[in-house]
Design an enzyme around this catalytic site. Structure first.
Site, PDB file in Angstrom:
ATOM      1  CG  HIS A   1      41.268  39.410  38.756  1.00 31.76           C
ATOM      2  ND1 HIS A   1      40.966  40.175  39.858  1.00 31.76           N
ATOM      3  CD2 HIS A   1      40.467  38.308  38.843  1.00 31.76           C
ATOM      4  CE1 HIS A   1      40.044  39.547  40.587  1.00 31.76           C
ATOM      5  NE2 HIS A   1      39.720  38.414  39.994  1.00 31.76           N
TER       6      HIS A   1
ATOM      7  CB  ALA B   1      38.608  35.410  35.108  1.00 29.39           C
TER       8      ALA B   1
ATOM      9  NE  ARG C   1      40.921  33.958  42.574  1.00 28.61           N
ATOM     10  CZ  ARG C   1      40.494  33.357  41.458  1.00 28.61           C
ATOM     11  NH1 ARG C   1      39.759  34.018  40.598  1.00 28.61           N
ATOM     12  NH2 ARG C   1      40.772  32.085  41.225  1.00 28.61           N
TER      13      ARG C   1
ATOM     14  NE  ARG D   1      34.057  29.397  38.265  1.00 24.15           N
ATOM     15  CZ  ARG D   1      34.276  30.698  38.271  1.00 24.15           C
ATOM     16  NH1 ARG D   1      33.265  31.550  38.256  1.00 24.15           N
ATOM     17  NH2 ARG D   1      35.500  31.156  38.282  1.00 24.15           N
TER      18      ARG D   1
ATOM     19  CG  ASN E   1      34.836  30.291  33.675  1.00 28.20           C
ATOM     20  OD1 ASN E   1      34.710  29.440  32.791  1.00 28.20           O
ATOM     21  ND2 ASN E   1      35.929  31.028  33.796  1.00 28.20           N
TER      22      ASN E   1
ATOM     23  CB  SER F   1      34.718  34.517  46.340  1.00 25.08           C
ATOM     24  OG  SER F   1      35.390  35.195  45.284  1.00 25.08           O
TER      25      SER F   1
ATOM     26  CG  ASN G   1      30.827  38.513  39.290  1.00 24.11           C
ATOM     27  OD1 ASN G   1      32.021  38.679  39.025  1.00 24.11           O
ATOM     28  ND2 ASN G   1      30.399  37.582  40.120  1.00 24.11           N
TER      29      ASN G   1
ATOM     30  CE1 TYR H   1      33.930  32.538  42.745  1.00 21.84           C
ATOM     31  CE2 TYR H   1      34.484  30.403  41.814  1.00 21.84           C
ATOM     32  CZ  TYR H   1      34.820  31.711  42.091  1.00 21.84           C
ATOM     33  OH  TYR H   1      36.055  32.203  41.724  1.00 21.84           O
TER      34      TYR H   1
ATOM     35  CD  GLU I   1      35.113  45.185  41.056  1.00 25.99           C
ATOM     36  OE1 GLU I   1      35.469  46.390  41.022  1.00 25.99           O
ATOM     37  OE2 GLU I   1      35.902  44.240  41.227  1.00 25.99           O
TER      38      GLU I   1
ATOM     39  CG  HIS J   1      34.105  40.245  42.945  1.00 28.56           C
ATOM     40  ND1 HIS J   1      34.408  39.780  41.686  1.00 28.56           N
ATOM     41  CD2 HIS J   1      34.564  41.522  43.002  1.00 28.56           C
ATOM     42  CE1 HIS J   1      35.037  40.725  41.015  1.00 28.56           C
ATOM     43  NE2 HIS J   1      35.140  41.797  41.784  1.00 28.56           N
TER      44      HIS J   1
HETATM   45  C1  DQA Z   1      34.482  36.210  41.055  1.00 27.69           C
HETATM   46  C2  DQA Z   1      35.924  36.326  41.562  1.00 27.69           C
HETATM   47  C3  DQA Z   1      36.918  36.261  40.422  1.00 27.69           C
HETATM   48  O1  DQA Z   1      38.250  36.359  40.900  1.00 27.69           O
HETATM   49  C4  DQA Z   1      36.785  34.944  39.672  1.00 27.69           C
HETATM   50  O2  DQA Z   1      37.641  34.904  38.566  1.00 27.69           O
HETATM   51  C5  DQA Z   1      35.378  34.646  39.281  1.00 27.69           C
HETATM   52  C6  DQA Z   1      34.291  34.969  40.208  1.00 27.69           C
HETATM   53  C7  DQA Z   1      33.473  36.151  42.196  1.00 27.69           C
HETATM   54  O3  DQA Z   1      32.289  36.375  41.939  1.00 27.69           O
HETATM   55  O4  DQA Z   1      33.833  35.852  43.344  1.00 27.69           O
HETATM   56  O5  DQA Z   1      35.134  34.066  38.228  1.00 27.69           O
HETATM   57  O6  DQA Z   1      34.205  37.371  40.280  1.00 27.69           O
END
Ligand code: DQA
Length: 148
Positions: A80, A77, A111, A18, A11, A102, A74, A23, A98, A100
């Protein structure tokens, strides 16, 4: 000079459209261009790959084994859920950060578990696109110094 691989999970190809309130409005192409320039300025090469398919991300990690020095990841999803992606990273023994966009720690319960945090060099979360830039800065420090 090091070879870096920027890997984005499911995604994230929709970045910019999105859930922009979560994001941000930058597209994945924006992120990849920005990171490519930052890597070049630091004297590194950076290749980018995004997939919605777990097996494609795993294949890309396997291919990286002999050519990539550091991964910026990154897992989206898959963070998790994916034991398989975790095992791929353990198999190739390439250090990674790693990432993210958010602040996952402030979000839903599901999450709160990451299959990557304990095997990553570190995690950067909550700074939008700057999370990627900070992760690249950290990777550069790992590559050029003994500790970040
Ligand atoms: C994410 C956080 C994940 O929980 C989520 O499923 C994403 C984006 C982030 O970049 O904040 O797709 O990895």
């Amino acid at each position: 000079m090091a070879n870096l691989l920027l890997l984005n999970g499911p995604n994230l190809g929709l970045l910019g459209r999105r859930e922009p309130e979560v994001y941000g409005t930058a597209t994945l192409a924006d992120v990849e261009t920005r990171l490519g320039k930052q890597a070049a300025a630091l004297g590194h090469t950076l290749e980018a790959f995004q997939s919605n398919a777990e097996h494609e991300l795993i294949e890309r990690i396997h291919t990286a084994r002999d050519s990539v020095d550091f991964i910026l990841l990154n897992p989206a999803a898959f963070t998790h859920t994916s034991v398989a992606l975790r095992d791929a990273l353990l198999a190739v023994e390439i250090p990674f950060v790693e990432i993210h966009l958010s602040n996952v720690a402030s979000r839903e319960d599901f999450r709160q578990r990451s299959f990557f945090a304990d095997i990553a060099v570190g995690t950067v979360a909550g700074f939008g696109v700057a999370s990627y830039e900070l992760a690249l800065t950290a990777a550069d420090r790992c590559l050029t110094r003994a500790t970040p």
